[in-house]
Design a protein around this motif. Structure first.
Motif: not given
Lengths: 461, 461, 461
Positions: A442, A450, A452, A454, A456, A458, A461, B215, B276, C81-82, C208-211, C427-428, C432-434
């Motif tokens: 990225e 949000l 975005y 994508n 990429m 996955n 999957m 990060y 958080k 990002r997790y 899915s952008r983060l998966q 969508d969250d 990690d932001e959450t």
């Protein structure tokens, strides 16, 4: 060049693993201490459970295991775009190598002639890890320039050569080499350097954009460095004699390594402009003392002797990175990605020499009579040996390691030059894209949006 | 300011390493259990090889070793551009410190008066690692603000002070401190904080752009956190009595640490907007329970007692990060990069108090007569001591640790203020560029192109 | 959705930790070997200190501890990002879980009926770590899709179910399961998969952008993979019988894992275009052999038998990632972030079956009479059992693990569907932001400028 290994890599893995299953079925069984008959055997010998060799060696074994997989693996993640290959191929060839090593070393050292079976216990696992270390060192010279299939071939032959060389040095010549300065490091390094010489790439500069580190890849490599550094006392003491042998080997190696760090820092700072430290030196040369402490680890090297050995190794190894590696590439046509000549070859030879000198000067005053017999194993058909002749045998062992490394490397290098192995083109070296599915990055710096779009893949999957 | 350490750093490293070689040559020898005469000694005492102290302590030693080099080292990689300095300088000063500690502690504790030699074995190596821990804690307060030469000076004096303080607390006062809450953590933390106070930088905000994490540097720091957390039971049990002492210390520490994690999470979430979690707290405060379990590790603290100690430490340490660290920086002029006041100083003092209370309330019912003598070492000239007086001695020990930490830190801080050490300017703090060759970053997000015009220094050639 | 856990998370942590303190106060004490009375107990039984169970099991315990916190933790850092959530929540739930496990398992296995107390020693700590492993496996299926409060609930119920299931399988049914193929892996995996099925998110594609991974997050995950892989022999041998039991379990697991690596590489390469390797497979499927070696670890599985088991597991697990995971997501509505079905569920069931077959075919020729009794614990009220009936009991144990996993997961999943837990919106997810304060990234590629206008929160002040 065609780097598609879709048929060759699976074929080699499946065929060789199948061969391992068959050979293990024919040859390998548990030894007295890992067999269910231990409880009877133990009563017969009037031992308690804690005297099972497992409890003497298992902690050291696990440390060695960490060195092989995390130590060597992460030490080779320093390249900016070859971290997958560094840690991943290290994993592959070590996992294959330990199986083949159990067989090869077993035939030479653990064969039970009453039933023709190899009987394995914890010490065999440690030796298999040691044996693999030789091939991983060789990989260091070739990092980024060979295909996984080539690495499997390198490992198959490397383990075979190692087992023969080890048998000659330890059993026939009766040299001592607890931590493998000669057997592992000298052999492995010259094996890798000779292969690299055979596979010389005059146009390697075409991928020079990738032949360096980024900030975080250097931090990853420090994981490898530190686990190697910390657990080296276990490496050198793992197969020493029970009791004082293991104890002394751990102390000697601990001291050698501590001393190396300081001189590495000194030389690194002294030869860079503004006195800045170079991560390449810190990652590698700090380990040279552990290599050099290998042969004499079990001997009465004395604490100050260890510091002296470490002092010299830090200096020589760091100078090697600064002056010798560029010289070898330009003049000798040996491209040595990780600088194993500085980390393993020179310190390994130093270790062999230190071992020979220390052995030759051993005396009953220092060791005690029983201690001398114990430490140098002056028993059986070697019961009449004396320290001075032992020194000569040590030197002979070093020569054998050198010959096997260089000779074996040239032969295996010739095999690996065949145009069938899927090795990368000169401008694709040091690039994980060749053999790995690499996630597209990225664009960093742009906060993740949000909605975005994508593209990429996955991966899950 | 001139941060060129090209002469001073190599000079210090080479001179001090040479001094170590000479002093080791004069003073340090193997002890009974690591000397080649062990085989005779063992028969004399009717022991088996497995009863060599090596097998009681080596696994714990290796865990402690990991804590010192990977644990402390990676815990200090959290800054976005000081990861090299965090893990690299930690490596340097630990490698020097363990050598000097073997000498200093040896003179006080392992001197053989028959021949004037220090006899070392595995327990000395553990104690040397412990001794270094004090200096590494102090480094935490100074991270990013000092030069490597200053760190070498800090370590030389720190080890010296440590050895004297330890001798007073353990041998003269006869306080018990298996895991070093007082001797290591309290001393080390106040030593570092006092130095930081002496080296106060009013304009440190000039480098505030670098005084945070990115990060991946936070993930690197978690490597340090977890290895410290996991191996802390080994730290606190490493030099305890054989048998139940080591066993109980490991259990106590394990429980203390588990409890700390939950209250750290609770307080971290409670005091941040939206609940958080803050990585700084998770990286550091989760370890406070291990610090506090140090002194009483070997005592019959009881499992619920451990949970209570851990509970309190998690709360106090996290609150410290939220309220105390900013207060100390603004009002007390103590800049504490890693927050060692919250991780080591307060929990260390708590540990000392817990130790004093637990010792004072020890009883024959709980310990058994032999257990009481064993645990508190009521032997020799202390054979008439009772638990209540032991409690007083523990409290006295804590005071000594505080005095040595604060007093020593002020003196050493004064030395380090001399303008000769090459420390960085206020706007160059927390920046690896000052003392390290840092690889230039490729622009991420732009896919690597084949014909790439490369300006990067090729580090391996 | 409201993901603010500012009240619920601290409340759960503090209340549950307080409950632990009270329950520990009422129930938990030291056992014979960790109590200060050991010195008397030891003399009574004519033992030496080295025969304290601590020395048999502590090295393995520490390896298991590393697997739980670094192994599982870093294996779950692979998402771009997790990583904080992967390693951080793993830390939280493991630290809580081990406390609750000491109680739950203690009531079933270590209750001293003379005084109503649970007596703990090193073996209890290992078992607590094992127990937690089940919940961490379940977390793998849910990674990125649940709140920390949900994870605490999952762990509370998971540990409870585990302890009951384990008691039924090991004590009532008298199945053997040294490495927990059934008890830990089969149970844990189906528990997690059932919960994931209950918490199915039809719109998960919104995040899915983060998966997926980025380059360095894949390298971080390799830290987890390798520490799990290397220390799995300790996992499977940690609670085996002293002597040959631990020794054999370590060898068997070592061989199983080596074999798995080769077939994982083979299948991964064979099914990707251009034969490239996929990091997901290397990170996960290489571990399947360790899972499958769990039940039969202590049995005379024979070295070649281990290689065969590893061979099959590598193939099946990798095929599972390629074909089964997408199928399960689309058709069965089971979203399995880490692919635990391929890494734990299928290999766990295979391990259970291997255990049943190996037990049923055990013979006096292979084990010796005493060995057979020892290995299968044919003592007390099971002294008349024979291998064939033991095989049936093993199969029954596997069924119990499956039932508890699926049934328990459905019930706990129903609880976790309540809209009170603060779980993230579709969508969250995987962000990690959450739940974490995440440092804003500096724009990489732009060299750090001295006069930089910094908006970053300074985390340490």
């Amino acid at each position: 060049m065609d780097t598609n290994v879709r048929l060759s890599l699976p074929a080699v893995c499946v065929v060789w693993q199948t061969a391992m299953i068959i050979l293990f079925g024919v040859f390998i069984r548990y030894d007295h201490e890992s067999d269910a008959h231990w409880v009877e055997h133990r009563k017969h010998l009037n031992l308690t459970d804690i005297e099972n060799d497992f409890y003497f060696r298992y902690p050291s074994f696990q440390d060695v295991h960490v060195m092989i997989f995390v130590g060597f693996g992460f030490l080779m993640t320093f390249l900016k775009r070859y971290s997958f290959g560094g840690v991943g191929f290290n994993f592959l060839i070590a996992a294959f190598g330990i199986q083949w090593a159990l067989l090869m070393q077993g035939w030479f050292h653990s064969l039970d002639y009453t039933d023709g079976k190899i009987k394995i216990g914890i010490e065999n696992l440690i030796n298999a890890d040691f044996c693999v270390a030789g091939c991983l060192i060789a990989y260091g010279a070739l990092l980024g320039k060979v295909s996984p299939v080539q690495l499997m071939v390198l490992t198959l032959f490397g383990i075979t050569l190692f087992a023969v060389e080890e048998f000659i040095i330890l059993s026939l010549i009766h040299a001592r080499d607890a931590g493998g300065s000669m057997v592992i490091h000298t052999f492995g390094a010259y094996y890798g350097l000779s292969i690299s010489w055979m596979l010389y790439r005059p146009n390697l500069h075409q991928s020079s954009r990738l032949q360096g580190s980024v900030y975080h890849s250097d931090v990853f490599a420090m994981i490898g460095t530190l686990f190697l550094w910390m657990f080296w006392p276990s490496f050198n003491s793992a197969i020493c004699d029970h009791g004082d042998g293991q104890h002394r080997a751990a102390i000697n190696t601990y001291l050698c390594l501590a001393s190396t760090v300081l001189t590495t820092v000194a030389i690194s700072s002294l030869f860079q402009k503004h006195g800045k430290l170079d991560m390449v030196h810190i990652q590698n040369s700090t380990l040279a003392g552990g290599v050099a402490a290998g042969t004499a680890a079990e001997f009465m090297l004395m604490p100050y002797g260890c510091l002296i050995v470490g002092f010299c190794c830090g200096v020589i190894s760091t100078l090697g990175y600064i002056f010798l590696t560029p010289f070898m590439e330009k003049r000798l046509k040996i491209q040595d990605t990780c600088g194993i000549h500085n980390l393993h070859a020179m310190p390994g030879v130093i270790g062999g020499i230190v071992g020979a000198v220390t052995a030759a000067s051993a005396s009953v005053e220092v060791y005690g009579h029983e201690g001398l017999v114990n430490t140098f194993d002056f028993e059986g058909k070697f019961k009449d040996m004396v320290p001075t002749t032992q020194g000569g045998h040590q030197a002979a062992g070093l020569c054998v390691a050198l010959c096997f490394g260089i000779g074996g490397g040239i032969i295996v290098g010739a095999i690996l030059r065949l145009p069938i192995w899927g090795d990368p083109a000169d401008d694709d070296c040091f690039d994980d894209e060749t053999y790995w599915e690499v996630p597209e990055e990225e664009e960093e710096g742009i906060p993740t949006v949000l909605q975005y779009n994508n593209h990429m893949r996955n991966k899950d999957m």
